[in-house]
Enzyme design. Structure first.
Site, PDB file in Angstrom:
ATOM      1  N   HIS A 184       3.490  -5.163   3.747  1.00 28.53           N
ATOM      2  CA  HIS A 184       3.493  -5.752   5.088  1.00 28.53           C
ATOM      3  C   HIS A 184       3.085  -7.220   5.010  1.00 28.53           C
ATOM      4  O   HIS A 184       2.321  -7.612   4.140  1.00 28.53           O
ATOM      5  CB  HIS A 184       2.509  -5.032   6.010  1.00 28.53           C
ATOM      6  CG  HIS A 184       2.807  -3.593   6.223  1.00 28.53           C
ATOM      7  ND1 HIS A 184       3.824  -3.156   7.044  1.00 28.53           N
ATOM      8  CD2 HIS A 184       2.239  -2.481   5.708  1.00 28.53           C
ATOM      9  CE1 HIS A 184       3.854  -1.832   7.040  1.00 28.53           C
ATOM     10  NE2 HIS A 184       2.899  -1.394   6.229  1.00 28.53           N
ATOM     11  N   GLU A 199       0.175  -5.197  11.555  1.00 30.91           N
ATOM     12  CA  GLU A 199       0.887  -4.711  10.371  1.00 30.91           C
ATOM     13  C   GLU A 199       2.381  -5.026  10.447  1.00 30.91           C
ATOM     14  O   GLU A 199       3.000  -5.367   9.451  1.00 30.91           O
ATOM     15  CB  GLU A 199       0.657  -3.205  10.277  1.00 30.91           C
ATOM     16  CG  GLU A 199       1.311  -2.527   9.112  1.00 30.91           C
ATOM     17  CD  GLU A 199       0.958  -1.057   9.035  1.00 30.91           C
ATOM     18  OE1 GLU A 199      -0.185  -0.737   8.654  1.00 30.91           O
ATOM     19  OE2 GLU A 199       1.817  -0.228   9.375  1.00 30.91           O
ATOM     20  N   HIS A 202       4.955   0.357  -0.250  1.00 33.40           N
ATOM     21  CA  HIS A 202       5.677  -0.616   0.568  1.00 33.40           C
ATOM     22  C   HIS A 202       4.691  -1.714   0.947  1.00 33.40           C
ATOM     23  O   HIS A 202       3.502  -1.628   0.640  1.00 33.40           O
ATOM     24  CB  HIS A 202       6.264   0.051   1.822  1.00 33.40           C
ATOM     25  CG  HIS A 202       5.216   0.605   2.738  1.00 33.40           C
ATOM     26  ND1 HIS A 202       4.506   1.756   2.448  1.00 33.40           N
ATOM     27  CD2 HIS A 202       4.750   0.151   3.919  1.00 33.40           C
ATOM     28  CE1 HIS A 202       3.643   1.981   3.432  1.00 33.40           C
ATOM     29  NE2 HIS A 202       3.774   1.023   4.330  1.00 33.40           N
ATOM     30  N   CYS A 220       5.767   6.158   4.781  1.00 32.01           N
ATOM     31  CA  CYS A 220       4.666   5.337   4.268  1.00 32.01           C
ATOM     32  C   CYS A 220       3.913   5.978   3.106  1.00 32.01           C
ATOM     33  O   CYS A 220       2.971   5.412   2.580  1.00 32.01           O
ATOM     34  CB  CYS A 220       3.708   4.951   5.383  1.00 32.01           C
ATOM     35  SG  CYS A 220       4.456   3.824   6.574  1.00 32.01           S
ATOM     36  N   HIS A 247      -1.164 -10.346  -1.803  1.00 32.19           N
ATOM     37  CA  HIS A 247      -0.307  -9.980  -2.930  1.00 32.19           C
ATOM     38  C   HIS A 247      -0.952  -8.947  -3.842  1.00 32.19           C
ATOM     39  O   HIS A 247      -0.753  -8.955  -5.062  1.00 32.19           O
ATOM     40  CB  HIS A 247       0.157 -11.220  -3.694  1.00 32.19           C
ATOM     41  CG  HIS A 247       1.232 -11.953  -2.952  1.00 32.19           C
ATOM     42  ND1 HIS A 247       0.942 -12.831  -1.926  1.00 32.19           N
ATOM     43  CD2 HIS A 247       2.582 -11.906  -3.045  1.00 32.19           C
ATOM     44  CE1 HIS A 247       2.077 -13.311  -1.445  1.00 32.19           C
ATOM     45  NE2 HIS A 247       3.085 -12.758  -2.094  1.00 32.19           N
ATOM     46  N   HIS A 254       0.841  -1.194   0.000  1.00 33.63           N
ATOM     47  CA  HIS A 254       0.000   0.000   0.000  1.00 33.63           C
ATOM     48  C   HIS A 254       0.873   1.239   0.000  1.00 33.63           C
ATOM     49  O   HIS A 254       2.090   1.168   0.132  1.00 33.63           O
ATOM     50  CB  HIS A 254      -0.991   0.004   1.175  1.00 33.63           C
ATOM     51  CG  HIS A 254      -0.383   0.188   2.529  1.00 33.63           C
ATOM     52  ND1 HIS A 254      -1.098   0.607   3.614  1.00 33.63           N
ATOM     53  CD2 HIS A 254       0.879   0.011   2.994  1.00 33.63           C
ATOM     54  CE1 HIS A 254      -0.320   0.683   4.675  1.00 33.63           C
ATOM     55  NE2 HIS A 254       0.885   0.316   4.330  1.00 33.63           N
TER      56      HIS A 254
END
Length: 151
Positions: A32, A137, A30, A26, A76, A17
């Site tokens: 998680h 997260e 990137h 952020c 994904h 995201h």
């Protein structure tokens, strides 16, 4: 006496995201390794003729709901707020064959857990209630949703 029992199942998925307008790292795309704990509450089935006797809900049934509504959709994928200029980047990525989700919210853990609660609640049997969600997260950061807080 009727007993209410909470059961929890953990799910894992990988999602990318970016937070449009954010003032930190952020803002960049990137990802998680998310962990989602889904806790439901209900009474164990007392009918001895029922193959699910003694269960609040079959863990397999809960898994099917969360897999279809959350895991299969978000795993994904890269999630963008469609109400921001990221929509142009999302379209470029989709044209290149990437799995992209456009959502109506900033894709923070807080907003994702609200979305997940809505999706899961709609699929639960009438006698089972969503009690809580915990979306982790990172190893040290998570957002929680509790039904009791939604009053």
């Amino acid at each position: 006496m009727k007993h209410n029992i909470r059961i929890t199942k953990r799910f894992s998925f990988e999602t990318g995201h970016a937070l449009y307008g954010y003032d930190g790292k952020c803002k960049n795309i990137h990802g998680h390794s998310y962990h989602l704990d889904v806790t439901v509450i209900g009474s164990p089935i007392t009918d001895t003729a029922n193959p699910k006797h003694g269960m609040v809900i079959d863990f397999g049934d809960l898994k099917k709901i969360v897999k279809e509504e959350i895991e299969d959709v978000f795993d994904h994928a890269t999630v963008f707020n469609k109400n921001t200029p990221h929509v142009n980047l999302a379209k470029d990525l989709m044209n290149l064959g990437h799995k992209v989700l456009l959502v109506n919210y900033q894709p923070t853990s807080e907003m994702m857990v609200i979305d997940f609660a809505d999706k899961i609640q709609k699929r639960l049997p009438e006698n089972i209630k969503l009690h809580a969600l915990k979306l982790q997260e990172t190893a040290t950061s998570f957002a929680e949703w509790f039904a009791a807080d939604q009053q």
